[in-house]
Motif scaffolding. Sequence first.
Motif, mmCIF file in Angstrom:
data_model
loop_
_atom_site.group_PDB
_atom_site.id
_atom_site.type_symbol
_atom_site.label_atom_id
_atom_site.label_comp_id
_atom_site.label_asym_id
_atom_site.label_seq_id
_atom_site.Cartn_x
_atom_site.Cartn_y
_atom_site.Cartn_z
ATOM 1 N N GLN A 133 13.952 -4.465 2.302
ATOM 2 C CA GLN A 133 12.069 -5.012 1.771
ATOM 3 C C GLN A 133 11.568 -3.935 2.402
ATOM 4 O OE1 GLN A 133 11.443 -8.815 3.932
ATOM 5 N NE2 GLN A 133 9.584 -9.265 1.948
ATOM 6 N N LEU A 134 11.515 -3.541 3.651
ATOM 7 C CA LEU A 134 10.941 -2.367 3.828
ATOM 8 C C LEU A 134 10.678 -1.330 3.316
ATOM 9 C CD1 LEU A 134 9.308 -1.675 6.161
ATOM 10 C CD2 LEU A 134 10.569 -0.779 7.551
ATOM 11 N N SER A 135 12.285 -0.785 2.823
ATOM 12 C CA SER A 135 12.023 0.574 1.729
ATOM 13 C C SER A 135 11.535 0.476 0.910
ATOM 14 C CB SER A 135 13.796 0.867 1.991
ATOM 15 O OG SER A 135 13.844 1.647 0.820
ATOM 16 N N ASP A 136 11.557 -0.846 0.307
ATOM 17 C CA ASP A 136 10.855 -0.957 -1.397
ATOM 18 C C ASP A 136 9.270 -0.701 -0.849
ATOM 19 O OD1 ASP A 136 13.194 -1.220 -2.517
ATOM 20 O OD2 ASP A 136 13.679 -3.736 -2.818
ATOM 21 N N LEU A 137 9.307 -1.632 0.363
ATOM 22 C CA LEU A 137 7.802 -1.965 0.476
ATOM 23 C C LEU A 137 7.223 -0.701 0.679
ATOM 24 C CD1 LEU A 137 7.473 -5.539 2.891
ATOM 25 C CD2 LEU A 137 6.717 -5.664 0.355
ATOM 26 N N LEU A 138 7.389 0.153 1.273
ATOM 27 C CA LEU A 138 7.011 1.366 1.905
ATOM 28 C C LEU A 138 6.922 2.631 0.226
ATOM 29 C CD1 LEU A 138 8.512 2.316 4.809
ATOM 30 C CD2 LEU A 138 6.116 1.741 4.447
ATOM 31 N N HIS A 139 7.540 2.405 -0.406
ATOM 32 C CA HIS A 139 8.049 3.105 -2.047
ATOM 33 C C HIS A 139 7.116 2.638 -2.321
ATOM 34 C CE1 HIS A 139 9.239 3.707 -5.971
ATOM 35 N NE2 HIS A 139 9.843 5.342 -4.972
ATOM 36 N N ARG A 140 6.670 1.368 -2.465
ATOM 37 C CA ARG A 140 5.364 0.975 -3.491
ATOM 38 C C ARG A 140 4.444 1.615 -2.943
ATOM 39 N NH1 ARG A 140 5.710 -5.619 -4.209
ATOM 40 N NH2 ARG A 140 3.193 -5.211 -3.543
ATOM 41 N N THR A 147 -0.652 9.225 -6.594
ATOM 42 C CA THR A 147 -1.589 8.818 -7.645
ATOM 43 C C THR A 147 -2.884 9.263 -7.244
ATOM 44 O OG1 THR A 147 0.049 7.215 -8.323
ATOM 45 C CG2 THR A 147 -2.634 7.054 -9.770
ATOM 46 N N PRO A 148 -3.291 9.953 -8.191
ATOM 47 C CA PRO A 148 -4.381 10.275 -7.793
ATOM 48 C C PRO A 148 -5.718 8.878 -7.855
ATOM 49 C CG PRO A 148 -4.146 11.873 -9.209
ATOM 50 C CD PRO A 148 -2.881 11.203 -8.997
ATOM 51 N N ALA A 149 -6.634 8.755 -7.068
ATOM 52 C CA ALA A 149 -7.196 7.560 -6.927
ATOM 53 C C ALA A 149 -8.496 8.127 -7.471
ATOM 54 C CB ALA A 149 -8.411 7.683 -5.617
ATOM 55 N N ASP A 150 -9.000 8.630 -8.955
ATOM 56 C CA ASP A 150 -9.209 8.680 -10.246
ATOM 57 C C ASP A 150 -8.893 8.225 -11.323
ATOM 58 O OD1 ASP A 150 -8.320 10.862 -9.673
ATOM 59 O OD2 ASP A 150 -10.245 12.017 -10.690
ATOM 60 N N SER A 151 -7.060 7.897 -11.014
ATOM 61 C CA SER A 151 -6.295 7.591 -12.483
ATOM 62 C C SER A 151 -5.951 6.813 -12.879
ATOM 63 C CB SER A 151 -4.840 7.958 -12.491
ATOM 64 O OG SER A 151 -4.509 7.965 -11.393
#
Length: 152
Positions: A133-140, A147-151
């Motif tokens: 679960q921690l791995s999945d959350l950190l991946h998200r 991802t660039p903030a302006d995309s």
Amino acid sequence: MDLSHPDTVDEALVTRMAFLVKHLRRVKERGLAAYALQDFEYSTLQALAARNGRAAPSELVADLRVSPAAMTGRLDTLERRGFVRRRQSAVDRRRVDVELTEDGYDAWRAAIDVVGREENRILGTLSAAERRQLSDLLHRLLVVAETPADSP
């Protein structure tokens, strides 16, 4: 004072992640120093090991997100130390592959054992399901961070 406010919780999460990264970085530095490895050598050996001990330099460039020139320098250093060797590709004779030598593998394993013991000690407080679960959350979180903030 409301300490349950989302901003307070978010700051606590970010601070804890930073402290954990700092702690693991110190453990890693001590482990690498014990085996006379620099961080860039360790990460390159790790990337090669993750590819079953053989890769094209371009694959390592992509894996480690470094420039081709930086990778050439890394490989030159590792080759001088006897940790890797360059070989002509069996698939494409125009291509050179990099192979992890036995000495390179041994150096990487010794250093990873130091780091791994501490990672296991810390992560051992979580169940297997909690680690997933921690791995999945950190991946998200990483997907968003990368991802660039302006995309859109």
